[in-house]
Write an enzyme that holds these catalytic residues in place. Structure first.
Site, PDB file in Angstrom:
ATOM      1  N   ASN A 269       0.825  -1.201   0.000  1.00 43.33           N
ATOM      2  CA  ASN A 269       0.000   0.000   0.000  1.00 43.33           C
ATOM      3  C   ASN A 269       0.869   1.265   0.000  1.00 43.33           C
ATOM      4  O   ASN A 269       1.489   1.609   0.999  1.00 43.33           O
ATOM      5  CB  ASN A 269      -0.929   0.011   1.217  1.00 43.33           C
ATOM      6  CG  ASN A 269      -1.858   1.213   1.222  1.00 43.33           C
ATOM      7  OD1 ASN A 269      -2.031   1.878   0.197  1.00 43.33           O
ATOM      8  ND2 ASN A 269      -2.462   1.493   2.358  1.00 43.33           N
TER       9      ASN A 269
ATOM     10  N   ASP B 114      -3.497  15.107  -7.155  1.00 45.73           N
ATOM     11  CA  ASP B 114      -4.161  15.521  -8.386  1.00 45.73           C
ATOM     12  C   ASP B 114      -4.017  17.017  -8.620  1.00 45.73           C
ATOM     13  O   ASP B 114      -3.742  17.470  -9.741  1.00 45.73           O
ATOM     14  CB  ASP B 114      -5.634  15.106  -8.379  1.00 45.73           C
ATOM     15  CG  ASP B 114      -6.379  15.429  -7.087  1.00 45.73           C
ATOM     16  OD1 ASP B 114      -5.837  16.184  -6.246  1.00 45.73           O
ATOM     17  OD2 ASP B 114      -7.501  14.910  -6.901  1.00 45.73           O
TER      18      ASP B 114
ATOM     19  N   ASP C 273     -11.151   6.381  -9.563  1.00 47.07           N
ATOM     20  CA  ASP C 273     -11.195   5.977  -8.163  1.00 47.07           C
ATOM     21  C   ASP C 273     -11.855   4.607  -8.061  1.00 47.07           C
ATOM     22  O   ASP C 273     -12.539   4.153  -8.990  1.00 47.07           O
ATOM     23  CB  ASP C 273     -11.979   7.011  -7.350  1.00 47.07           C
ATOM     24  CG  ASP C 273     -11.273   7.373  -6.058  1.00 47.07           C
ATOM     25  OD1 ASP C 273     -10.476   6.549  -5.581  1.00 47.07           O
ATOM     26  OD2 ASP C 273     -11.513   8.474  -5.533  1.00 47.07           O
TER      27      ASP C 273
ATOM     28  N   HIS D 179     -19.618   9.561  -7.028  1.00 50.44           N
ATOM     29  CA  HIS D 179     -18.650   9.312  -5.961  1.00 50.44           C
ATOM     30  C   HIS D 179     -19.236   9.897  -4.678  1.00 50.44           C
ATOM     31  O   HIS D 179     -19.969  10.894  -4.730  1.00 50.44           O
ATOM     32  CB  HIS D 179     -17.331  10.007  -6.310  1.00 50.44           C
ATOM     33  CG  HIS D 179     -16.163   9.651  -5.443  1.00 50.44           C
ATOM     34  ND1 HIS D 179     -16.064  10.051  -4.123  1.00 50.44           N
ATOM     35  CD2 HIS D 179     -15.037   8.953  -5.705  1.00 50.44           C
ATOM     36  CE1 HIS D 179     -14.927   9.599  -3.616  1.00 50.44           C
ATOM     37  NE2 HIS D 179     -14.283   8.929  -4.553  1.00 50.44           N
TER      38      HIS D 179
END
Length: 623
Positions: free
Chosen positions: A217, A356, A244, A380
């Protein structure tokens, strides 16, 4: 040869509650018969002045060299086609009207001048008999500047069911077969996508286009760095689409983003909008920017966001008729040219948050624009329903904002960023939220230590943050039922302080927190019970204990005032922010000269988190 830029699309069968996102018609006059078929009752009108079915002429006019587009509408019975245009202020006019006599009609429409045009859309008016709309397209005979192909990359951790749902949607969308040569999942969790009961069937629909990689991760930035590295190494597509993992996709939106990017006159990042998964007709941002003075992100026209399409269409919302310039687009859905990745590098090693935004700012400095394209969107969970400012994510909110400012801010010492950061600390410890202050201070110490920590800590920082939470009672899971002892003091509708009242509230709260001994509260009780939406610092500052219900989980937490911890954090906040102000120039030079986003630096990091399993025989970049 004609190239379809946008298909008319209708809701899925179970999405009929999406209001006017797709269709504007009086109740009972239009019947959905599929994703592109609609029966319109005799004499009735179906309008497509809607988010997903109007054509965003302003954006095509500004970003491409097309000057006109052809609309083709196919029906099973005669009727009337009426075409509308809006300008940037939302004023509308009919620009064409003609009969549909043979079941099909086409009309060539000028896009209009950049800066003045808005949307194009059409109404279908059925004749004496019911008419079924079978298809509608917006197309051109001009060739695109680059191939309309995109690899799709999804970074996930412990959301296998969500990923499988997305894979199923991509596999079912035949319109994406030629556009998407690769779907790549980077799985960084313990609940693996490949172990989900629905994975095998979903992957079978994608066949050889499907790949799954497992790695340690490294957060969203580490997962998307792997996606970028793989996509560059494979060179199968012109673009890389970042998605995502906890979203619901509209496949036509993906196709539109790819086609738009292919026709852009210059290299452009194309982003999709975010609709609220829990309130699916709400749009949260039209374009997102980074405000230079406090160096903070926010949507343009923030005071008028979100907009809700439940009972409105484009004709009702003048704000949405002008082409806005974005500084960046969230990586819930963001299409990046492969050439851009090769030119400006990979993500900031941020783990999560600001990667981002930083990428968009870096792209802009290299002459690459970002366009958030209307009609390209997914669903989302909105940020308003999350507790990420008070959990472990507070570290990344603080550190990555400051690092991005060091990299890109032109204001002396980041403008008002340092002052704002100090004020955030004050609000947290006035609200008895000592854990987020502690990890925000860890973030400041990390920044002050220099840029080398960013790659080295990617795989280890999250366990450390979670371990630190054990030291703070307000983060701990509780048992039993809490009760509030002084609910009569709670004023749920009290407004936020401002002006003189704000200064007085902060000063008095700071003085009382420093000098006054907190009132004790019996076990399993507190002075007040507060829902997360109302747990504002200026309310909690009046109490020495509170029961707060978290927004995401509904779990109750008990906040207790701690004078000694309060005092330590006040002193630490002052010292750390003073050091940041003093060392800003040197830090700015260090971070700007550090190879944080280069292919070589990421290759070393990705090699250290090499995939333990790969679902196809393609390259494992950086391994």
């Amino acid at each position: 040869m004609r190239h379809v830029l946008q298909n008319l699309v209708l809701p899925f069968g179970d999405d009929r509650d999406l209001g006017r996102l797709y269709l504007a018609a009086e109740p009972g006059v239009a019947e959905l018969r599929g994703r592109s078929e609609l029966r319109v009752s005799a004499g009735a009108t179906a309008s497509f002045a809607t988010y997903f079915n109007a054509f965003p002429a302003a954006y095509w006019s500004r970003s491409t060299d097309l000057v006109e587009v052809r609309l083709t509408v196919r029906t099973t019975a005669p009727g009337t086609l009426r075409v509308h245009r809006s300008n940037r202020d939302g004023d509308t006019a009919i620009v064409d009207e003609r009969a549909i006599v043979s079941g099909s009609v086409s009309v060539d429409l000028p896009l209009g001048e950049a800066g003045s045009t808005g949307w194009l859309w059409f109404d279908l008016i059925a004749g004496e008999h019911d008419a079924t709309l079978t298809a509608a397209t917006w197309d051109t005979d001009r060739e695109p500047h680059r191939p309309p192909t995109a690899s799709v990359g999804i970074t996930t951790i412990d959301k296998p069911d969500w990923c499988v749902r997305t894979l199923r949607a991509l596999g079912d969308a035949e319109e994406l077969d030629e556009i998407v040569p690769r779907v790549l999942i980077v799985d960084q969790g313990s609940r693996l996508v490949v172990d989900d009961p629905g994975y095998r069937a979903a992957a079978a629909r994608l066949g050889s286009r499907m790949s799954v990689l497992r790695q340690e991760n490294l957060g969203g930035s580490g997962g998307f760095a792997r996606v970028m590295a793989e996509s560059v190494a494979r060179a199968e597509a012109e673009f890389v689409l970042l998605l995502d993992d906890d979203v619901r996709v509209e496949p036509e939106a993906i196709r539109r983003a790819v086609m738009f990017a292919a026709y852009c006159s210059r290299e452009t990042i194309v982003g999709g909008h975010m609709l609220d998964l829990l309130s699916p007709t709400k749009l949260y941002a039209w374009a997102e920017v980074v405000d230079e003075k406090p160096f903070m992100w926010h949507p343009l026209n923030e005071d008028r966001m979100p907009v809700d399409f439940a009972d409105a269409d484009l004709r009702d919302i003048p704000l949405l008729h002008r082409a806005e310039q974005a500084d960046y687009n969230g990586w819930w859905m963001c299409l990046i040219p492969r050439r851009t990745i090769e030119r400006i590098g990979y993500p900031l090693p941020a783990f999560i948050k600001w990667d981002d935004a930083e990428y968009g700012l870096r792209a802009r400095e290299n002459g690459i624009a970002t366009v958030s394209l209307p009609g390209a969107a997914l669903w989302h969970v909105a940020w308003v329903g999350k507790d990420d400012q008070i959990d472990w994510q507070a570290y990344f909110h603080a550190r990555n904002r400051i690092v991005t400012a060091l990299l890109h801010s032109s204001a002396p010492r980041g403008g008002t960023l340092i002052e704002h950061s100090r004020r955030v600390d004050l609000k947290h410890f006035m609200a008895m939220q000592y854990y987020p202050v502690a990890i925000r201070h860890l973030a400041l110490r990390s920044v002050l230590a220099g840029p080398d920590h960013m790659h080295s800590e990617l795989a280890v920082i999250l366990p450390r943050l979670r371990e630190m939470a054990r030291e703070f009672p307000e983060t701990q899971a509780t048992t039993g039922t809490f009760r509030a002892t002084r609910t009569d003091r709670w004023e749920a509708d009290s407004p936020a302080p401002s002006g003189i009242r704000l200064a007085a509230t902060m000063t008095s709260s700071l003085v009382f927190g420093w000098f006054r001994r907190p009132r004790s509260a019996p076990a399993q009780s507190a002075e007040v019970h507060v829902p997360a939406s109302e747990a504002k610092w200026w309310r909690l500052a009046a109490f020495d204990s509170a029961i707060v219900t978290l927004a995401q989980t509904g779990v109750e937490r008990r906040y207790l005032r701690d004078r000694s911890r309060f005092r330590r954090q006040v002193v630490d906040s002052f010292r750390l922010h003073r050091a940041l102000r003093r060392e800003w120039s040197g830090l700015q030079a260090a971070y700007r000269n550090a190879p944080l986003t280069t292919r070589e630096s990421w290759a070393a990091t990705l090699a250290g988190a090499a995939p333990t399993e790969i679902a196809d025989s393609g390259p494992a970049a950086g391994a």
